[in-house]
Design a protein around this motif. Structure first.
Motif, mmCIF file in Angstrom:
data_model
loop_
_atom_site.group_PDB
_atom_site.id
_atom_site.type_symbol
_atom_site.label_atom_id
_atom_site.label_comp_id
_atom_site.label_asym_id
_atom_site.label_seq_id
_atom_site.Cartn_x
_atom_site.Cartn_y
_atom_site.Cartn_z
ATOM 1 N N LEU A 77 0.888 -0.865 -0.122
ATOM 2 C CA LEU A 77 0.060 0.393 -0.143
ATOM 3 C C LEU A 77 0.777 1.258 -0.306
ATOM 4 C CD1 LEU A 77 -2.758 -1.220 2.277
ATOM 5 C CD2 LEU A 77 -3.047 -1.263 0.064
ATOM 6 N N ARG A 99 1.452 0.975 -3.989
ATOM 7 C CA ARG A 99 0.170 1.686 -4.020
ATOM 8 C C ARG A 99 0.235 1.217 -6.059
ATOM 9 N NH1 ARG A 99 2.600 5.453 -1.425
ATOM 10 N NH2 ARG A 99 2.867 7.702 -2.698
ATOM 11 N N GLY A 100 0.914 1.933 -6.512
ATOM 12 C CA GLY A 100 0.403 1.809 -7.852
ATOM 13 C C GLY A 100 0.155 0.930 -8.723
ATOM 14 N N SER A 139 -0.205 -2.204 -7.299
ATOM 15 C CA SER A 139 -1.421 -2.158 -6.201
ATOM 16 C C SER A 139 -2.994 -2.275 -7.385
ATOM 17 C CB SER A 139 -1.649 -2.001 -4.868
ATOM 18 O OG SER A 139 -0.601 -2.780 -4.212
ATOM 19 N N ALA A 140 -3.250 -0.968 -7.041
ATOM 20 C CA ALA A 140 -4.186 -0.720 -7.777
ATOM 21 C C ALA A 140 -4.849 -0.879 -9.451
ATOM 22 C CB ALA A 140 -3.975 1.484 -8.104
ATOM 23 N N LEU A 174 -5.423 -4.744 -9.490
ATOM 24 C CA LEU A 174 -6.639 -4.574 -8.973
ATOM 25 C C LEU A 174 -7.813 -4.682 -9.786
ATOM 26 C CD1 LEU A 174 -8.924 -5.012 -6.439
ATOM 27 C CD2 LEU A 174 -8.675 -2.866 -5.920
ATOM 28 N N LEU A 175 -7.738 -3.690 -10.822
ATOM 29 C CA LEU A 175 -8.651 -2.806 -11.748
ATOM 30 C C LEU A 175 -8.421 -4.154 -12.992
ATOM 31 C CD1 LEU A 175 -10.271 -1.119 -13.246
ATOM 32 C CD2 LEU A 175 -8.354 -0.146 -13.867
#
Length: 483
Positions: free
Chosen positions: A274, A278-279, A281-282, A285-286
């Motif tokens: 996170l 975090r980038g 991770s995002a 996730l998408l």
């Protein structure tokens, strides 16, 4: 040099295991890894397809007497189990190693499939599907981690896509098998579908035997303070490769200085996921949510579309799913090499966006009644030629853009979140939409899935990682790396 925060102090060690593994030529050892680990997806595809193709038969009062909503709920039950299994076994895979967990998860999967053959009502079937899901969810984390860490960097993309895409080889087999299982001249109405699950469980037991020949990841061993074991495993792999190829391996180039630790705390893992990552991770996730919604919405309900809207007899549903599955198998095989040459970002963008656009067009043609069962099946074949590679690339991305010490948990976490948001809800919602008997509500469901795919593809092009041909440690430095 001091240890990284979140773990006990440890001396530094210099290792060349990653470089030694990445320089290996393709050999029988790598084929063994792909077959022993990847064949689970074939079995999963086989029995999931049986559930989908036999959906109309399971609505028969002579069997379980399920409703359209029940069929959707069964798919959701399976996926809820997969979410839980992924999270639990994802953490255990990073904690106790890849090999122990991919044995355990396959055993749970076999138990769930075997019990499914003896279901007597909706609730028993839902429970057994839940257990099966727990096993397959754990497999995603353990198997993808092991494959990435045992396959050379220059081949990692295509191999990962083919392994994950092999689900559809099982789907094709399951589609053909469902035709025989639905044939009342061969099996009684309430017997054929049970035989399919029993066969799947028996095959799973055979796979357990082959997995004993797959070693623990030497990368995992080294980073978890078991360097001597990692060196021994690597040396044995090199010996087998040289014996199989008849050639002496060239010297490995490249070393890492690490602080090996037996365990890594959740604080360090999640602060990395996170914080620093975090980038990534995002993006992951998408990608996961988009492909999960697309696949689970369509695949788990396609048999109902054929019977309710196109009048296809229950016994013939499997025949229509065969070409659909074949398109899914061919996609990763044909497009996989381009993920290692053209590159990850461009190929993920292309496969996601093309899938989304084609889905919009096909959904509209379905809604206006312009498609029959054959033409719609042909359209799905084209869509999922691209969508299969796209979905497999989501798992590839999740497995290679995070450090080794959190790789399995990262795969599990994003699979769980993506499947929970895009997969658990989608089959149930589409079951309700199909049960309504009107095509336009179904189109809007397809449109939502298409927009998700297009958005995910654009995000990958902008924020994706160029991981092709690079070692895992170069793509994401280990948490144990000495600074």
């Amino acid at each position: 040099m001091s240890a990284r925060p979140g773990a006990a102090a440890a001396p530094t060690a210099r290792i060349d295991i990653p470089a030694r593994m990445d320089r290996l030529p393709w050999s029988r050892f790598h084929l063994l890894v792909v077959v022993a680990l990847g064949v689970t997806w074939i079995l999963d595809g086989l029995e999931v397809t049986i559930v989908g193709a036999l959906g109309p038969r399971l609505q028969d009062k002579a069997t379980l007497g399920l409703t359209s909503e029940d069929i959707g709920a069964l798919a959701s039950s399976y996926l809820v189990g997969a979410v839980i299994g992924a999270l639990v076994f994802g953490w255990l895979t990073d904690r106790f190693g890849r090999k122990l967990i991919f044995f355990t998860t396959l055993a749970i999967y076999v138990v769930g499939v075997g019990l499914s053959a003896f279901a007597w009502d909706f609730w028993s079937f839902a429970l057994f599907r839940f257990v099966t899901g727990i096993g397959i969810g754990g497999e995603y984390a353990a198997v993808n981690s092991a494959v990435d860490e045992l396959i050379p960097a220059r081949l990692r993309g295509r191999v990962a896509l083919i392994v994950n895409g092999s689900f559809w080889a099982g789907a094709a087999i399951g589609s053909l098998a469902s035709v025989a299982l639905l044939d009342t001249s061969l099996f009684a109405v309430d017997v054929g579908w049970r035989v399919g699950f029993a066969i799947g469980a028996a095959l799973g037991l055979l796979i357990l035997f082959t997995r004993r020949f797959v070693p623990e990841s030497p990368r995992w061993l080294a980073c978890h303070d078991r360097i001597e074991e990692g060196e021994a495993v690597t040396a044995e792999i090199e010996r087998k490769v040289e014996a199989a190829t008849g050639k002496t391996l060239p010297p490995a180039e490249g070393e890492l200085l690490i602080h090996p630790h037996k365990t890594f705390g959740f604080g360090l893992i999640f602060s990395s996921m996170l914080g620093q990552y975090r980038g990534r991770s995002a993006l992951v996730l998408l990608l996961m949510i988009a492909q999960a919604f697309l696949y689970n919405a369509i695949f788990f309900s396609y048999g109902l579309i054929l019977t309710k809207f196109h009048g296809v007899p229950e016994a013939s549903v499997g025949l229509y799913l065969v070409p659909f599955a074949i398109g899914n198998v061919i996609g990763p095989i044909v497009l996989g090499p381009f993920f290692d040459t053209v590159g990850r970002r461009k190929m993920i963008f292309g496969t996601y966006v093309v899938s989304g656009v084609l889905l919009l067009v096909t959904g509209y043609l379905f809604a206006i009644g312009a498609l029959g069962p054959v033409s719609e099946t042909a359209a799905w074949c084209v869509i999922f030629f691209f969508a299969s590679a796209a979905a497999s690339s989501a798992y590839l991305t999740a497995s290679e853009v995070f450090p080794l010490e959190m790789r399995a948990l990262a795969i599990a976490a994003f699979y769980a979140i993506g499947t929970g948001l895009g997969g658990v809800v989608a089959p149930y919602v589409f079951g309700l939409l199909i049960g309504g008997g009107q095509p336009w509500p179904i189109f809007w469901g397809y449109a939502f899935a298409a927009v998700l795919m297009i958005a995910a593809g654009i995000a990958a092009l902008i924020w994706g990682i160029d991981a092709e041909g690079r070692s895992l440690e170069e793509v994401a430095a280990p948490l144990s790396l000495a600074r």
